[in-house]
Each structure stands twice: as C-alpha cells, then as structure tokens.
Design a protein around this motif. Sequence first.
Motif, short mmCIF file in Angstrom:
data_model
loop_
_atom_site.label_atom_id
_atom_site.label_comp_id
_atom_site.label_asym_id
_atom_site.label_seq_id
_atom_site.Cartn_x
_atom_site.Cartn_y
_atom_site.Cartn_z
N ARG A 179 -15.73 -18.58 -3.22
CA ARG A 179 -17.05 -17.72 -3.35
C ARG A 179 -17.05 -16.89 -4.62
N THR A 180 -15.65 -16.84 -5.50
CA THR A 180 -15.61 -16.22 -6.56
C THR A 180 -14.53 -16.94 -7.46
N LEU A 181 -14.30 -16.64 -8.61
CA LEU A 181 -13.30 -17.48 -9.49
C LEU A 181 -11.93 -17.12 -9.31
N ASN A 182 -11.63 -15.70 -9.42
CA ASN A 182 -10.45 -15.34 -9.38
C ASN A 182 -10.29 -14.05 -8.31
N ILE A 183 -8.83 -13.58 -8.17
CA ILE A 183 -8.74 -12.43 -7.31
C ILE A 183 -8.79 -11.08 -8.44
N GLU A 184 -9.35 -10.04 -8.14
CA GLU A 184 -9.64 -8.88 -8.82
C GLU A 184 -8.12 -8.02 -8.25
N ARG A 185 -7.64 -7.31 -9.26
CA ARG A 185 -6.46 -6.37 -8.84
C ARG A 185 -6.61 -5.30 -9.87
N LYS A 186 -6.98 -4.16 -9.25
CA LYS A 186 -7.40 -2.91 -9.76
C LYS A 186 -6.04 -2.29 -10.14
N VAL A 187 -5.14 -2.11 -9.22
CA VAL A 187 -3.98 -1.30 -9.76
C VAL A 187 -2.70 -2.26 -9.49
N LYS A 188 -1.98 -2.51 -10.55
CA LYS A 188 -0.66 -3.09 -10.24
C LYS A 188 0.37 -2.17 -9.73
N GLU A 189 0.56 -2.91 -8.47
CA GLU A 189 1.79 -1.92 -7.35
C GLU A 189 3.24 -2.07 -8.15
N THR A 190 3.81 -1.23 -7.97
CA THR A 190 5.08 -1.49 -8.06
C THR A 190 5.83 -2.29 -7.35
N LYS A 191 6.67 -3.11 -7.97
CA LYS A 191 7.25 -3.96 -7.12
C LYS A 191 8.80 -3.86 -6.74
N ASP A 192 9.14 -4.30 -5.67
CA ASP A 192 10.55 -4.03 -5.28
C ASP A 192 11.48 -5.39 -5.90
N LYS A 193 12.58 -5.29 -5.71
CA LYS A 193 13.41 -6.28 -6.43
C LYS A 193 13.09 -7.66 -5.81
N GLU A 194 12.94 -7.82 -4.55
CA GLU A 194 12.82 -9.19 -3.88
C GLU A 194 11.43 -9.73 -4.46
N GLU A 195 10.44 -8.97 -4.65
CA GLU A 195 9.15 -9.48 -4.88
C GLU A 195 9.36 -10.09 -6.31
#
Length: 201
Positions: free
Chosen positions: A166-182
């Motif tokens: 339905r679209t090309l890419n995923i839009e990410r507006k805010v970059k969330e802080t990742k924890d260590k495992e991610e």
Amino acid sequence: GRRWHQSWGELKNNGCNLNYEAEHSNLEMCEHHPGYPVFHEGLKYWTCCTKKTTDFTEFLEQAGCSTGRHCWIKLDTKKVESCKYDWHQTGTHVCIAVYAKLTDPVNTYVEANPIRLNANIVFGEAEMFTLDIELIGLIDVSQSSVTLAASKVEIKLRKAEPAKWRTLNIERKVKETKDKEEKKDDEELEQRVDAVDLSDI
Ligand SMILES: [Zn+2]
Ligand SMILES: [Zn+2]
C-alpha cells in the motif's frame, strides 16, 4: 555482503586510478573516460570507447581512453538532502527510480536486507543522496537488482510475497530510545545485511 564503494575521499574522473597525494599529483596526466557508463542487457561499457564487457570488475579496470587534468573533489562537501524519486509495483516487483543524473558507478552503492534498503548514490558534481528506508513488505535480496543509467538509478526489488504494497516504506517520526536487548538485535541484523551485487546486472 559486498560493499560497493572504493573511496570516499575524492570523486575522480571516471576510470582514473590515481589518488591525490600532494600538489605534484596535479602534474600527472589523468587517464579517464569522458563518457558515461552504460549498463544494458548484461553488457557494461563507457560511451566514449564502447569496449563492451559483462564483467563489472573488468569494466571498472578499463584504462581511460582520454588524457586530461585530474579532478579532485571532496565528496562530503555536497551532501544533498533530497533527490526526486518515485516507485511503482508489479505483481512480483517493486521498482524505485531515483532521478540522479551522471551517477558515479564506483562510489555509488546500494545495500539491502529483506526489510531495509540503503542506497548511497553519488551523481552529478559530487553530490550524494542517501535513501535509507524500512520497507513495508519483505523482499528477496538475491533476486533484486540495481541499474545505473545516465539519468536515473533503478532499483528493482523482488517481493518475497506477491502481496500488493500500500506504500513503499514505514514512516518513523520519532526515534525511540532503545534498551540494550533491542540494540543487540539491531547489530545482528546489521551483520546479515547483504549488498546487492552490481556485478550481477
Ligand atoms: Zn572511454
Ligand atoms: Zn585523474
């Protein structure tokens, strides 16, 4: 994966194999190809001397057919924020066209994994455009390809599943802080990134 760039230091005349060392480098003759690269039906050649080959490395190593002055330009001086591009899809493929003129085949590289595309396109007068997107659908990297033409770069992605995007890419507006495992997961994913091999065109 294979990374498709050789030097980020300078953007040189096509086919020039010398690196800038000091002022004396300017006195040496520059053997280069004044034409532009054509990749067509598996054949690769320069428009100036048209020695056709199917091998990408052989193509890059063809000695310049003209002599002149070297051209040394710092690549990082002209990073462009946007470049016109569009996309369309068929049942099996998603095709992205980036309208970058006079693409540099040595410094341009495109990497992809099943969910991500990272295209670094060097074109025109040492301008670089980066398209780094998370794809909305899965792709089959081994059956995807990149074509550099005189006025655009065509990226043909093979859909892993025949579903309509339905679209090309995923839009990410805010970059969330990742924890260590991610973060660890991200690193592992990074290592699995396969470059789209331009020599397979
Ligand atoms: Zn030539
Ligand atoms: Zn040169």
